[in-house]
Motif scaffolding. Structure first.
Motif, PDB file in Angstrom:
ATOM      1  N   ALA A  93       0.798  -1.314   0.182  1.00  0.00           N
ATOM      2  CA  ALA A  93      -0.162  -0.017   0.074  1.00  0.00           C
ATOM      3  C   ALA A  93       0.866   1.287   0.031  1.00  0.00           C
ATOM      4  CB  ALA A  93      -1.030   0.037   1.234  1.00  0.00           C
ATOM      5  N   GLU A  94       0.229   2.455  -0.117  1.00  0.00           N
ATOM      6  CA  GLU A  94       0.969   3.534  -0.230  1.00  0.00           C
ATOM      7  C   GLU A  94       0.588   4.657   0.946  1.00  0.00           C
ATOM      8  OE1 GLU A  94       0.813   5.402  -4.098  1.00  0.00           O
ATOM      9  OE2 GLU A  94       1.774   3.643  -5.145  1.00  0.00           O
ATOM     10  N   TYR A  95       1.470   5.059   1.830  1.00  0.00           N
ATOM     11  CA  TYR A  95       1.119   6.201   2.640  1.00  0.00           C
ATOM     12  C   TYR A  95       2.135   7.043   2.540  1.00  0.00           C
ATOM     13  CZ  TYR A  95      -0.414   1.639   5.064  1.00  0.00           C
ATOM     14  OH  TYR A  95      -1.061   0.417   5.242  1.00  0.00           O
ATOM     15  N   LEU A  96       1.781   8.392   2.618  1.00  0.00           N
ATOM     16  CA  LEU A  96       2.513   9.742   3.200  1.00  0.00           C
ATOM     17  C   LEU A  96       3.585   9.719   1.870  1.00  0.00           C
ATOM     18  CD1 LEU A  96       2.642   9.493   6.943  1.00  0.00           C
ATOM     19  CD2 LEU A  96       1.307  10.867   5.200  1.00  0.00           C
ATOM     20  N   ASP A  97       3.316   9.522   0.768  1.00  0.00           N
ATOM     21  CA  ASP A  97       4.465   9.722  -0.429  1.00  0.00           C
ATOM     22  C   ASP A  97       5.451   8.668  -0.511  1.00  0.00           C
ATOM     23  OD1 ASP A  97       3.314  12.046  -1.182  1.00  0.00           O
ATOM     24  OD2 ASP A  97       4.485  13.277   0.212  1.00  0.00           O
ATOM     25  N   THR A  98       5.231   7.456   0.057  1.00  0.00           N
ATOM     26  CA  THR A  98       5.995   6.291   0.068  1.00  0.00           C
ATOM     27  C   THR A  98       5.001   5.171  -0.230  1.00  0.00           C
ATOM     28  OG1 THR A  98       7.938   5.433   0.911  1.00  0.00           O
ATOM     29  CG2 THR A  98       6.298   5.854   2.455  1.00  0.00           C
ATOM     30  N   ALA A  99       5.744   3.675  -0.581  1.00  0.00           N
ATOM     31  CA  ALA A  99       5.059   2.550  -0.556  1.00  0.00           C
ATOM     32  C   ALA A  99       5.682   1.852   0.348  1.00  0.00           C
ATOM     33  CB  ALA A  99       5.490   1.953  -1.933  1.00  0.00           C
ATOM     34  N   SER A 100       4.477   0.958   0.969  1.00  0.00           N
ATOM     35  CA  SER A 100       4.793  -0.042   2.157  1.00  0.00           C
ATOM     36  C   SER A 100       4.474  -1.164   1.975  1.00  0.00           C
ATOM     37  CB  SER A 100       4.231   0.532   3.524  1.00  0.00           C
ATOM     38  OG  SER A 100       4.371  -0.400   4.643  1.00  0.00           O
ATOM     39  N   LEU A 101       5.506  -2.256   2.207  1.00  0.00           N
ATOM     40  CA  LEU A 101       4.855  -3.804   1.885  1.00  0.00           C
ATOM     41  C   LEU A 101       5.002  -4.229   3.329  1.00  0.00           C
ATOM     42  CD1 LEU A 101       5.878  -6.060  -0.818  1.00  0.00           C
ATOM     43  CD2 LEU A 101       5.821  -6.976   1.262  1.00  0.00           C
ATOM     44  N   ARG A 102       3.898  -4.842   3.999  1.00  0.00           N
ATOM     45  CA  ARG A 102       3.960  -5.439   5.295  1.00  0.00           C
ATOM     46  C   ARG A 102       3.352  -6.703   5.238  1.00  0.00           C
ATOM     47  NH1 ARG A 102       4.967  -0.972   8.881  1.00  0.00           N
ATOM     48  NH2 ARG A 102       4.891   1.005   7.836  1.00  0.00           N
ATOM     49  N   VAL A 103       3.749  -7.660   6.312  1.00  0.00           N
ATOM     50  CA  VAL A 103       3.225  -8.878   6.517  1.00  0.00           C
ATOM     51  C   VAL A 103       2.229  -9.083   7.920  1.00  0.00           C
ATOM     52  CG1 VAL A 103       3.920 -11.182   6.912  1.00  0.00           C
ATOM     53  CG2 VAL A 103       5.371  -9.714   5.441  1.00  0.00           C
ATOM     54  N   TRP A 104       1.107  -9.321   7.595  1.00  0.00           N
ATOM     55  CA  TRP A 104       0.357  -9.275   8.818  1.00  0.00           C
ATOM     56  C   TRP A 104      -0.304 -10.897   9.002  1.00  0.00           C
ATOM     57  CZ3 TRP A 104      -1.213  -4.709  10.691  1.00  0.00           C
ATOM     58  CH2 TRP A 104      -0.895  -3.327   9.907  1.00  0.00           C
ATOM     59  N   GLU A 105      -0.267 -11.039  10.417  1.00  0.00           N
ATOM     60  CA  GLU A 105      -0.872 -12.420  10.694  1.00  0.00           C
ATOM     61  C   GLU A 105      -2.261 -12.067  11.682  1.00  0.00           C
ATOM     62  OE1 GLU A 105       0.446 -16.326  13.644  1.00  0.00           O
ATOM     63  OE2 GLU A 105       1.509 -14.341  13.773  1.00  0.00           O
ATOM     64  N   PHE A 106      -3.161 -12.847  11.350  1.00  0.00           N
ATOM     65  CA  PHE A 106      -4.437 -12.998  12.095  1.00  0.00           C
ATOM     66  C   PHE A 106      -4.218 -13.839  13.324  1.00  0.00           C
ATOM     67  CE2 PHE A 106      -8.786 -13.848  13.236  1.00  0.00           C
ATOM     68  CZ  PHE A 106      -9.543 -12.673  13.325  1.00  0.00           C
ATOM     69  N   ALA A 107      -4.362 -13.547  14.686  1.00  0.00           N
ATOM     70  CA  ALA A 107      -4.294 -14.004  15.862  1.00  0.00           C
ATOM     71  C   ALA A 107      -5.346 -13.512  16.961  1.00  0.00           C
ATOM     72  CB  ALA A 107      -3.021 -14.374  16.146  1.00  0.00           C
ATOM     73  N   GLY A 108      -5.650 -14.041  17.920  1.00  0.00           N
ATOM     74  CA  GLY A 108      -6.291 -13.446  18.929  1.00  0.00           C
ATOM     75  C   GLY A 108      -7.451 -12.553  18.611  1.00  0.00           C
ATOM     76  N   GLY A 109      -8.313 -12.659  17.411  1.00  0.00           N
ATOM     77  CA  GLY A 109      -9.169 -11.998  16.796  1.00  0.00           C
ATOM     78  C   GLY A 109      -8.896 -10.559  16.221  1.00  0.00           C
TER      79      GLY A 109
END
Length: 408
Positions: free
Chosen positions: A308-324
């Motif tokens: 995704a893009e935020y504040l004039d830069t691109a960000s690639l992040r890894v997310w885990e679904f845990a604990g709801g």
């Protein structure tokens, strides 16, 4: 005076000390030789038959395949996919090299899933499914799946492959009417399709802990359907990833398996295949955000990868679904991800063990990156140059364990 054995041999040779010739692979017993050859890097298997007659005979021996089966694990290969025709290539994670693979089972067949040492192909025009070992070229055509249920022409959301003996699951329908059909290779038959009923998200099991057991019959299956409605930039470029699936171990309950895919509105839908239920999970990003997303399994857990893009830069992040809830577990260094700002890039991901491969593609920027999820260490893969000196650009990949002994 009685001479020693060594002195006698020296005297008999005219004062010169005789030495025994060095022992090599040619002096090994056949079964020992096969165990040694079985532990060579998998890319060496392509050249065994050309070394000598004895190695050629060993490579064709059933006991050699048994020796290969006793090797506990091998580093993954990643079957690379491109929009340009070229011989099948795989990236060897251990040797950091590009290796040839056997051709696909048919010119129109598209890889859609993988499990262990096997890759599942689908014919887009007929929906026929074929399982192949990309190292040996062995193939097996699956029986025709049962007709999908639902009103009109039910949509195929995803194809999941997991377990040993392997299973193939097809998820079809439209929310809130979802169906699942399951193929069991040990029975060579399909079950279903069966309807899934809506269930509260709060009663779904949490994601499995890191470092779980290897995938087996009781598996958590994660998948998504990446249509243009999901990715706001409409950058779906690889037909192979349209029905891609990933597998992670379950939380240990007998017969438990949970499947995940993206709905057209961008939410993650969780399907409990044992209870025949489904629920929608919370969003990672607001609905108005433009982003590319994929689901991947690494180290016994499932993740969502978001560019995704935020504040004039691109960000690639890894997310885990845990604990709801979703929590971030890794992120590409900003110096790497910023190169994709404004490029409307699409990501396709695949995992194996601790490794996560991300293929980033757009009209202006392309690249393949490897991440060690446990340490959050990232690196860009070396370029693959074809015979014409041009750099191959890959859109996606499927991981498999290169094994000669795996049958289809």
């Amino acid at each position: 005076m009685e001479l020693s054995v060594e002195a006698s041999m020296t005297a008999a040779s005219g004062g010169r000390k005789r030495r025994c010739p060095p022992r090599g692979l040619g002096d090994l017993h056949d079964d020992v030789l096969e165990r040694v050859l079985a532990r060579l890097p998998p890319v060496s298997f392509f050249r065994l038959r050309a070394v000598c007659r004895r190695w050629c005979a060993a490579a064709a021996s059933p006991t050699f395949l048994d020796a290969c089966g006793r090797v506990p694990s091998r580093d993954p290969w990643f079957l690379m996919l491109s929009d340009r025709p070229h011989p099948p290539l795989a990236f060897d994670a251990a040797e950091s090299s590009w290796n040839p693979c056997r051709a696909a089972p048919g010119p129109a067949a598209v890889p859609v899933a993988s499990s262990g040492g096997l890759v599942l192909y689908r014919a887009p025009d007929t929906g026929a499914l074929v399982v192949a070992n990309p190292l040996t070229g062995a193939t097996r055509a699956l029986p025709s799946p049962p007709p999908p249920q639902g009103h009109g022409a039910p949509q195929l959301h995803s194809i999941a492959m997991y377990g040993s003996p392997y299973r193939v699951a097809l998820f079809t329908g439209e929310l809130p009417h979802l169906f699942m059909a399951l193929f069991d290779s040990s029975r060579d038959s399909w079950e279903g399709p069966v309807a899934l009923s809506r269930r509260s998200e709060a009663v779904l099991p949490d994601a499995p802990p890191h470092g779980g057991a290897s995938a087996g019959a009781d598996d958590t299956v994660y998948f998504l359907s990446k249509s243009g409605d999901v990715v706001a930039t409409n950058m779906q470029r690889s037909a192979s990833k349209q029905y891609s699936s990933v597998v992670a171990p379950s939380d240990g309950r007998d017969g438990e398996a949970v499947a995940y895919f993206l709905s057209h509105s961008g939410t993650v839908v969780a399907c409990d295949t044992a209870r025949r239920t489904f629920a929608e999970l919370p969003r990672i990003l607001p609905v108005y955000f433009e982003y590319s997303i994929d689901v991947v399994a690494c180290n016994g857990a499932a993740y969502a990868v978001v560019l995704a893009e935020y504040l004039d830069t691109a960000s690639l992040r890894v997310w885990e679904f845990a604990g709801g809830a979703w929590r971030q577990v890794a992120a590409m260094p900003p110096a790497m991800s910023h190169a994709f700002y404004g490029k409307k890039a699409d990501i396709n991901c695949v995992g194996h063990g601790d490794r996560l491969m991300v293929c980033v593609s757009s009209g202006e920027a392309n690249g393949c990156f490897m991440c060690d999820v446990s340490s959050n260490q990232w690196e860009e893969l070396p370029k693959c140059v074809n015979g014409d000196g041009e750099v191959n650009e890959f859109l996606a990949a499927f991981s498999f364990e290169p094994r000669l002994e795996i049958s289809v």
